[in-house]
Scaffold this active site. Structure first.
Site, PDB file in Angstrom:
ATOM      1  N   SER A 256       0.850  -1.196   0.000  1.00  0.00           N
ATOM      2  CA  SER A 256       0.000   0.000   0.000  1.00  0.00           C
ATOM      3  C   SER A 256       0.881   1.240   0.000  1.00  0.00           C
ATOM      4  O   SER A 256       2.017   1.213   0.503  1.00  0.00           O
ATOM      5  CB  SER A 256      -0.895   0.016   1.243  1.00  0.00           C
ATOM      6  OG  SER A 256      -1.552   1.259   1.372  1.00  0.00           O
TER       7      SER A 256
ATOM      8  N   TYR B 185      -1.788  -0.759  10.407  1.00  0.00           N
ATOM      9  CA  TYR B 185      -1.816  -1.004   8.972  1.00  0.00           C
ATOM     10  C   TYR B 185      -0.607  -0.361   8.298  1.00  0.00           C
ATOM     11  O   TYR B 185       0.078  -0.987   7.484  1.00  0.00           O
ATOM     12  CB  TYR B 185      -3.109  -0.463   8.365  1.00  0.00           C
ATOM     13  CG  TYR B 185      -3.242  -0.740   6.882  1.00  0.00           C
ATOM     14  CD1 TYR B 185      -3.606  -2.000   6.431  1.00  0.00           C
ATOM     15  CD2 TYR B 185      -3.014   0.256   5.940  1.00  0.00           C
ATOM     16  CE1 TYR B 185      -3.732  -2.258   5.070  1.00  0.00           C
ATOM     17  CE2 TYR B 185      -3.137   0.013   4.582  1.00  0.00           C
ATOM     18  CZ  TYR B 185      -3.501  -1.250   4.154  1.00  0.00           C
ATOM     19  OH  TYR B 185      -3.613  -1.509   2.803  1.00  0.00           O
TER      20      TYR B 185
END
Length: 258
Positions: free
Chosen positions: A143, A156
């Protein structure tokens, strides 16, 4: 052993994983579809791949469990006698109130790291002997959060930063037999994010994102899948790359839009 190459794609019942499986199937690859909970969607994705001319295997498993990772790889190799590509797409996070610092505890943090980071490593470890034999490739779906320090939650962001660092390490350690790369998407128009924050909040976030980024659009699952498929089927001299698929968000907010 079959003549067709085989790919194992984790978290591929829906979204980016499903789009990747279908695009590979259309290119003559057999595909192993992995899911943790979404069996019906995994079966639908597998059927679409079969209709595209591929053989498709549906496998339940939680990548946070090493035994499941080894079983997924073993089942894939048992089916086709080979493993040519591993796409580590399975991932999780927390959104909203659960993502606030004061709401996060070690259990939440460890769960996210267990799926996103440890799960990626465990899948690689299980697959390496077969990928070496095939001179294959690994693509980690990371990501932009891991590159820029932005994202849905602290764990995350940390998990994807670790995936990026691990990608670089593995690219060195597994060369020359295996190429290892990562794709780092920004906002993706998939149900995963919309379900995480709610449809109304998602739509506001999408509009704000597209108003800000230089290219003026979010990525679709198919956009991300195209890059993954290129790294798997082509890109013969590409390894250790972290490809930002973020419509230019990494360029900053002062980039002029015409």
């Amino acid at each position: 052993m079959t003549d067709q190459p085989a790919a194992l794609i984790t978290g591929s019942a829906t979204g980016v994983g499903a789009a990747t499986a279908l695009q590979l199937a259309r290119r003559g690859w057999n595909v192993a579809i992995n899911y943790s909970r979404s069996e019906a969607q995994a079966q639908e994705t597998a059927q679409a791949c079969r209709e595209a001319g591929a053989d498709a295997l549906v496998l339940q498993g939680d990548v946070a469990r090493d035994a499941d990772c080894r079983r997924l790889v073993a089942a894939t190799v048992a089916r086709w006698g080979r493993l040519d590509a591993l796409v580590n797409n399975a991932g999780t996070t927390v959104f909203g109130e659960a993502a606030r610092w004061d709401a996060l505890d070690a259990e939440v943090f460890q769960h996210i790291l267990g799926v996103n980071t440890v799960g990626t490593f465990q899948m690689v470890r299980a697959a390496v002997p077969h990928l070496k034999a095939a001179r294959g490739s690994i693509v980690n779906v990371s990501s932009v959060a891991g590159a820029l320090g932005i994202g849905s939650s602290v764990p995350y962001v940390a998990s994807k930063g670790a995936v990026n660092s691990m990608t670089l390490h593995l690219a060195r350690a597994l060369a020359p037999e295996i190429r290892v790369n990562a794709v780092c998407p920004g906002l993706i128009t998939s149900r995963w994010f919309a379900r995480g924050i709610g449809e109304e909040a998602y739509e506001k976030t999408r509009q704000a994102y597209e108003a800000q980024v230089p290219l003026g659009r979010s990525s679709t699952p198919e956009d991300v899948a195209e890059s993954i498929v290129w790294l798997v089927t082509g890109a013969r001299t590409v390894t250790g790359e972290l490809i930002l698929l973020d419509s230019g968000v990494h360029l900053g907010r002062d980039t002029p839009r015409r």
